[in-house]
Scaffold this motif. Sequence first.
Motif, PDB file in Angstrom:
ATOM      1  N   ARG A 133       0.963  -1.339  -0.044  1.00 17.02           N
ATOM      2  CA  ARG A 133       0.047   0.001  -0.016  1.00 17.02           C
ATOM      3  C   ARG A 133       0.822   1.340  -0.002  1.00 17.02           C
ATOM      4  NH1 ARG A 133      -5.252  -1.095   3.757  1.00 17.02           N
ATOM      5  NH2 ARG A 133      -6.103  -3.058   2.686  1.00 17.02           N
ATOM      6  N   ILE A 187      -5.207   1.656  -7.888  1.00 12.77           N
ATOM      7  CA  ILE A 187      -5.989   1.222  -6.561  1.00 12.77           C
ATOM      8  C   ILE A 187      -6.879  -0.119  -6.880  1.00 12.77           C
ATOM      9  CG2 ILE A 187      -7.970   2.160  -5.309  1.00 12.77           C
ATOM     10  CD1 ILE A 187      -7.219   4.958  -6.116  1.00 12.77           C
ATOM     11  N   LEU A 239      -6.521  -3.240  -4.234  1.00  7.81           N
ATOM     12  CA  LEU A 239      -7.331  -3.652  -3.522  1.00  7.81           C
ATOM     13  C   LEU A 239      -8.163  -4.841  -4.348  1.00  7.81           C
ATOM     14  CD1 LEU A 239      -9.121  -0.302  -2.362  1.00  7.81           C
ATOM     15  CD2 LEU A 239      -7.554  -1.874  -0.951  1.00  7.81           C
ATOM     16  N   VAL A 249     -12.568   0.810 -10.086  1.00  9.27           N
ATOM     17  CA  VAL A 249     -12.304   2.162  -9.233  1.00  9.27           C
ATOM     18  C   VAL A 249     -12.653   3.134 -10.245  1.00  9.27           C
ATOM     19  CG1 VAL A 249     -10.638   3.338  -8.097  1.00  9.27           C
ATOM     20  CG2 VAL A 249     -10.496   0.588  -7.871  1.00  9.27           C
ATOM     21  N   VAL A 268     -15.045   2.468  -5.157  1.00  9.68           N
ATOM     22  CA  VAL A 268     -14.296   1.208  -5.388  1.00  9.68           C
ATOM     23  C   VAL A 268     -15.383   0.058  -5.496  1.00  9.68           C
ATOM     24  CG1 VAL A 268     -12.484  -0.678  -4.692  1.00  9.68           C
ATOM     25  CG2 VAL A 268     -12.135   2.016  -4.339  1.00  9.68           C
ATOM     26  N   ASP A 280     -10.134  -1.435   4.967  1.00  6.20           N
ATOM     27  CA  ASP A 280      -9.955  -0.861   3.545  1.00  6.20           C
ATOM     28  C   ASP A 280     -10.732   0.472   3.422  1.00  6.20           C
ATOM     29  OD1 ASP A 280      -8.924  -3.252   2.660  1.00  6.20           O
ATOM     30  OD2 ASP A 280     -10.808  -4.161   2.445  1.00  6.20           O
ATOM     31  N   LEU A 322      -8.603   3.873   2.085  1.00  9.87           N
ATOM     32  CA  LEU A 322      -9.368   4.300   0.860  1.00  9.87           C
ATOM     33  C   LEU A 322      -9.463   5.939   1.020  1.00  9.87           C
ATOM     34  CD1 LEU A 322     -10.293   4.014  -2.106  1.00  9.87           C
ATOM     35  CD2 LEU A 322     -12.740   3.800  -1.353  1.00  9.87           C
ATOM     36  N   GLN A 323      -9.978   6.226   2.381  1.00 11.80           N
ATOM     37  CA  GLN A 323      -9.878   7.903   2.761  1.00 11.80           C
ATOM     38  C   GLN A 323      -8.421   8.374   2.685  1.00 11.80           C
ATOM     39  OE1 GLN A 323     -12.170   6.874   6.491  1.00 11.80           O
ATOM     40  NE2 GLN A 323     -13.249   8.752   5.860  1.00 11.80           N
ATOM     41  N   VAL A 381      -6.158   7.253   0.758  1.00  9.75           N
ATOM     42  CA  VAL A 381      -5.706   7.446  -0.676  1.00  9.75           C
ATOM     43  C   VAL A 381      -6.555   8.522  -1.527  1.00  9.75           C
ATOM     44  CG1 VAL A 381      -6.136   6.001  -2.801  1.00  9.75           C
ATOM     45  CG2 VAL A 381      -5.384   4.887  -0.954  1.00  9.75           C
TER      46      VAL A 381
END
Length: 406
Positions: A9, A35, A39, A44, A137, A149, A153-154, A156
């Motif tokens: 990551r 991404i 994941l 995405v 996603v 996850d 993602l927040q 990212v």
Amino acid sequence: MQVGWEEPRLRALEQLLALPAAELRPTLDTASQLISELLNADKVDVFLIEHSSQTLVAVGTSQTPMGHLQKSLGLDRMPLANGGRAVQVYETEAPFISGRVEEDPEELPGIKHRLGVRSALMVPLPIGDETRGVLAVSSARNDFFTDKDLRFLQAVARWVGMVAHRVELVQELTKLAVKQARRKAAEELITVLAHDMANHLLPLQARIQLIQRRATRKQEPEDLRDAMGAAASLRSLTRLINDLLDVGRLEQGLFSLRPQPMDLSGLVRELATTASTPAHPVRFTGPEEFVTVADPDRVRQLLENLVANALKHSPPGQPVDVTLEARDRPEGPWVCVTVSDQGPGIPSELMPTLFERFMRGPGSTGLGIGLYLARRIAEAHGGALEVASTSSAGTRFELSLPVVTG
């Protein structure tokens, strides 16, 4: 989901920031693909708001079968009015996670049934200082994503927002550089043309004067009137060419003043008399005499531009008023000359660029250099030129100059 992903990551985040700041769509497509692979997602999307249509648009989408299907179904555009989870996340700025999308009554039927999304993660996408979209996603498998996850993602999303912001800034800087390069080339061309045109003015002026003298000697009123009209047009052309040359001199640092004692009242009164016409009278109000030290040619050039501008925007029959008065300030005596018209006023959207080079209002036929030169001449004298007021009842410009007596 797999565990122990910290190192992959981190590498993915580093790859995101290493993306080239080129065009927005290819950059966000690449970010979506990174991404998706990280994941193990089926799709995405980087949705950005399109304000003109009030629609979330998938500007970046992973190159996956579900991503291709989404585009073919037209589900890469989500009008805010249609609702759905992506719209909800954008409007509330609250993240969303679901492992049973097919059972969600708030999700769009096309997402659940035609696209086959079963698990979803969605977080608001900040770009600059505002939420501009959604990072989404999707997976075709139930209960595929975890709260971990979602937290990842927040993080990212903030990185993707920085990438998008950097791309937008580079694009704006590129556009500005192109615009400035074109403008500089145009200004250089105009200066060269003005120099060439100036070379033809003296022979043309000499021929017009010969025609005037011949018409006067032969007592031919029509020829004399036409010659006088041609001479007036030539004076306007000469003034325009001189203004263009002065723009070049200002940019090259060659603009200079020749200050000397002068009667400012006399100059303004003469200018008002010369500029007056039956359709547009120019009225002067001020003392009989007001002596200061300034460059009379430059001050005349400044005021001619202001008066010509006022006459251009005045309704037929309405006067232009020019006033001169002394004012005391803490730093010493000043003189203020105001030029007022009764035209339609200046649109508010033009005010920030009013005194810039080659800036013209709607319907204007000039080159847009008169006010630019006028302000620069005022500043060269240590003074200022401002729009004192503007409204539907007219516009008033105010020239302020320090009084110099020796």
